[in-house]
Design an enzyme around this catalytic site. Sequence first.
Site, PDB file in Angstrom:
ATOM      1  N   GLU A   1       1.871   1.702   3.767  1.00 27.88           N
ATOM      2  CA  GLU A   1       2.241   0.792   2.671  1.00 27.88           C
ATOM      3  C   GLU A   1       3.733   0.860   2.361  1.00 27.88           C
ATOM      4  O   GLU A   1       4.429   1.798   2.774  1.00 27.88           O
ATOM      5  CB  GLU A   1       1.434   1.100   1.411  1.00 27.88           C
ATOM      6  CG  GLU A   1       1.666   2.513   0.871  1.00 27.88           C
ATOM      7  CD  GLU A   1       1.368   2.650  -0.623  1.00 27.88           C
ATOM      8  OE1 GLU A   1       1.905   1.847  -1.415  1.00 27.88           O
ATOM      9  OE2 GLU A   1       0.637   3.575  -0.985  1.00 27.88           O
TER      10      GLU A   1
ATOM     11  N   LYS B   1       6.536  -5.471  -6.879  1.00 25.69           N
ATOM     12  CA  LYS B   1       5.351  -4.676  -6.502  1.00 25.69           C
ATOM     13  C   LYS B   1       4.190  -5.656  -6.368  1.00 25.69           C
ATOM     14  O   LYS B   1       3.750  -6.237  -7.357  1.00 25.69           O
ATOM     15  CB  LYS B   1       5.079  -3.614  -7.567  1.00 25.69           C
ATOM     16  CG  LYS B   1       3.831  -2.776  -7.342  1.00 25.69           C
ATOM     17  CD  LYS B   1       3.674  -1.739  -8.456  1.00 25.69           C
ATOM     18  CE  LYS B   1       2.272  -1.171  -8.486  1.00 25.69           C
ATOM     19  NZ  LYS B   1       2.055  -0.296  -9.664  1.00 25.69           N
TER      20      LYS B   1
ATOM     21  N   VAL C   1      -1.588  -0.280  -2.072  1.00 20.71           N
ATOM     22  CA  VAL C   1      -2.765   0.012  -1.241  1.00 20.71           C
ATOM     23  C   VAL C   1      -3.586  -1.264  -1.054  1.00 20.71           C
ATOM     24  O   VAL C   1      -4.029  -1.585   0.056  1.00 20.71           O
ATOM     25  CB  VAL C   1      -3.610   1.143  -1.881  1.00 20.71           C
ATOM     26  CG1 VAL C   1      -4.977   1.262  -1.212  1.00 20.71           C
ATOM     27  CG2 VAL C   1      -2.851   2.468  -1.800  1.00 20.71           C
TER      28      VAL C   1
ATOM     29  N   ASP D   1      -7.065  -0.514 -17.983  1.00 21.71           N
ATOM     30  CA  ASP D   1      -6.163  -0.362 -16.844  1.00 21.71           C
ATOM     31  C   ASP D   1      -6.886   0.305 -15.679  1.00 21.71           C
ATOM     32  O   ASP D   1      -7.000   1.524 -15.597  1.00 21.71           O
ATOM     33  CB  ASP D   1      -4.922   0.443 -17.249  1.00 21.71           C
ATOM     34  CG  ASP D   1      -3.874   0.460 -16.160  1.00 21.71           C
ATOM     35  OD1 ASP D   1      -4.168   0.005 -15.032  1.00 21.71           O
ATOM     36  OD2 ASP D   1      -2.747   0.924 -16.428  1.00 21.71           O
TER      37      ASP D   1
ATOM     38  N   SER E   1      -6.944   0.096 -11.477  1.00 19.14           N
ATOM     39  CA  SER E   1      -6.168  -0.424 -10.352  1.00 19.14           C
ATOM     40  C   SER E   1      -6.983  -1.372  -9.488  1.00 19.14           C
ATOM     41  O   SER E   1      -8.164  -1.119  -9.196  1.00 19.14           O
ATOM     42  CB  SER E   1      -5.672   0.732  -9.487  1.00 19.14           C
ATOM     43  OG  SER E   1      -5.005   0.215  -8.357  1.00 19.14           O
TER      44      SER E   1
ATOM     45  N   LYS F   1      -4.523  11.706  -8.474  1.00 23.76           N
ATOM     46  CA  LYS F   1      -3.862  12.654  -9.379  1.00 23.76           C
ATOM     47  C   LYS F   1      -4.318  12.430 -10.803  1.00 23.76           C
ATOM     48  O   LYS F   1      -4.794  11.348 -11.160  1.00 23.76           O
ATOM     49  CB  LYS F   1      -2.345  12.578  -9.227  1.00 23.76           C
ATOM     50  CG  LYS F   1      -1.725  11.234  -9.390  1.00 23.76           C
ATOM     51  CD  LYS F   1      -0.281  11.312  -9.044  1.00 23.76           C
ATOM     52  CE  LYS F   1       0.087  10.569  -7.769  1.00 23.76           C
ATOM     53  NZ  LYS F   1      -0.733   9.449  -7.390  1.00 23.76           N
TER      54      LYS F   1
HETATM   55  N1  PSU Z   1       0.237   6.733  -6.114  1.00 28.98           N
HETATM   56  C1  PSU Z   1       1.267   7.442  -5.601  1.00 28.98           C
HETATM   57  N2  PSU Z   1       2.336   6.791  -5.090  1.00 28.98           N
HETATM   58  C2  PSU Z   1       2.397   5.432  -5.065  1.00 28.98           C
HETATM   59  C3  PSU Z   1       1.290   4.686  -5.601  1.00 28.98           C
HETATM   60  C4  PSU Z   1       0.242   5.375  -6.111  1.00 28.98           C
HETATM   61  O1  PSU Z   1       1.253   8.661  -5.613  1.00 28.98           O
HETATM   62  O2  PSU Z   1       3.395   4.875  -4.597  1.00 28.98           O
HETATM   63  C5  PSU Z   1       1.330   3.199  -5.530  1.00 28.98           C
HETATM   64  C6  PSU Z   1       0.424   2.666  -4.409  1.00 28.98           C
HETATM   65  O3  PSU Z   1       1.057   1.568  -3.809  1.00 28.98           O
HETATM   66  C7  PSU Z   1      -0.807   2.210  -5.149  1.00 28.98           C
HETATM   67  C8  PSU Z   1      -0.182   1.691  -6.413  1.00 28.98           C
HETATM   68  O4  PSU Z   1      -1.527   1.211  -4.486  1.00 28.98           O
HETATM   69  O5  PSU Z   1       0.826   2.640  -6.730  1.00 28.98           O
HETATM   70  C9  PSU Z   1      -1.191   1.579  -7.542  1.00 28.98           C
HETATM   71  O6  PSU Z   1      -0.586   0.923  -8.591  1.00 28.98           O
HETATM   72  P1  PSU Z   1      -1.461   0.459  -9.848  1.00 28.98           P
HETATM   73  O7  PSU Z   1      -1.882   1.754 -10.498  1.00 28.98           O
HETATM   74  O8  PSU Z   1      -0.508  -0.351 -10.672  1.00 28.98           O
HETATM   75  O9  PSU Z   1      -2.595  -0.324  -9.295  1.00 28.98           O
HETATM   76 MN    MN Z   2      -2.871  -0.793 -13.475  1.00 29.18          MN
END
Ligand code: PSU
Ligand code: MN
Length: 306
Positions: free
Chosen positions: A27, A89, A109, A141, A143, A162
């Site tokens: 990614e 993003k 992802v 929230d 993902s 995490k």
């Molecule tokens: N976790 C990490 N590093 C990252 C991401 C997540 O340790 O760079 C990134 C990945 O691209 C993941 C995105 O798909 O953050 C998720 O963002 P959101 O929580 O806004 O969906």
């Molecule tokens: Mn989110």
Amino acid sequence: MSLNKYLDVSPEVAAAVAEGKPVVALESTIISHGMPYPQNVETALKVESIIRENGAVPATIAILGGRLKAGLTAEEIEYLGKKGTAVHKASRRDLAVLCARGADGATTVTTTMIIAHMAGIQIFATGGIGGVHRGAETTMDISADLEELAQTPVMVVCAGAKSILDLGLTLEYLETHGVPVIGYGTKELPAFYTRKSGFAVDYEIDSPAELAAAFRASLDMGLKGGMLVTNPIPEEYSMDPAVINKAIDEAVAEAKAQGIHGKETTPFLLARIKDITGGDSLDSNIQLVFNNARLAARTAVELCKE
Ligand code: PSU
Ligand code: MN
């Protein structure tokens, strides 16, 4: 060059896919938003070389000038790394508008899975996935990565989740949506910076060949979703749980106080955790990505034999 109206697959990746050779997707949000420059670019290039050393072709994925790209040049990786958070993003909902406008986008992802699938790539290595955030029962929230895992047949190799996330709720969500969560050599979900979370995975699998066999079965049966492989960070790079959990708690509290929300949340937390730990979290983050790249490449090699 294999082309459709929106997708450019690099000649090397297109040839590997056409010949049934192992390919691993990577990614680009991890480059632009997940790590600072220049470590982001150094890491991205090193990950590609680790994939090659382990017998597969790397395909870093992004959107450049409105084109979906599978397979970037070193210059393109440098461009995304330098531009950092100025790059959009891009999640599933962004793809159509960014392409129509001819814009750039860093793939999460979610979008990396979508584009990998379009390009015929079945395995993808990263650091961490998005999940159900702490407090999601009021913020909602969650993902889009979890929805994508439910509907797109790509294996994602990560280092667990995490604790910026609610790990219990993330696992519940994945269960509801039919996503198998595999522990590589462990029965316990790894917590990204540390090897243990206290939560159980669905299955422990101990070899790339067995991972490949399980994913092959999923593909053969036409189950439409992906598979999440959680690979614990090597012991020597794992962090002291007390130190990292304190840093995470502080960063989460700051995000809340500053009203950080939506797509800003994960990049904000990663950057704050890095600063609070004096850069130690970044060192661990880089090592776990290398470790995941190795496992994904070896699994891709096995998948091609299946
Ligand atoms: N976790 C990490 N590093 C990252 C991401 C997540 O340790 O760079 C990134 C990945 O691209 C993941 C995105 O798909 O953050 C998720 O963002 P959101 O929580 O806004 O969906
Ligand atoms: Mn989110």
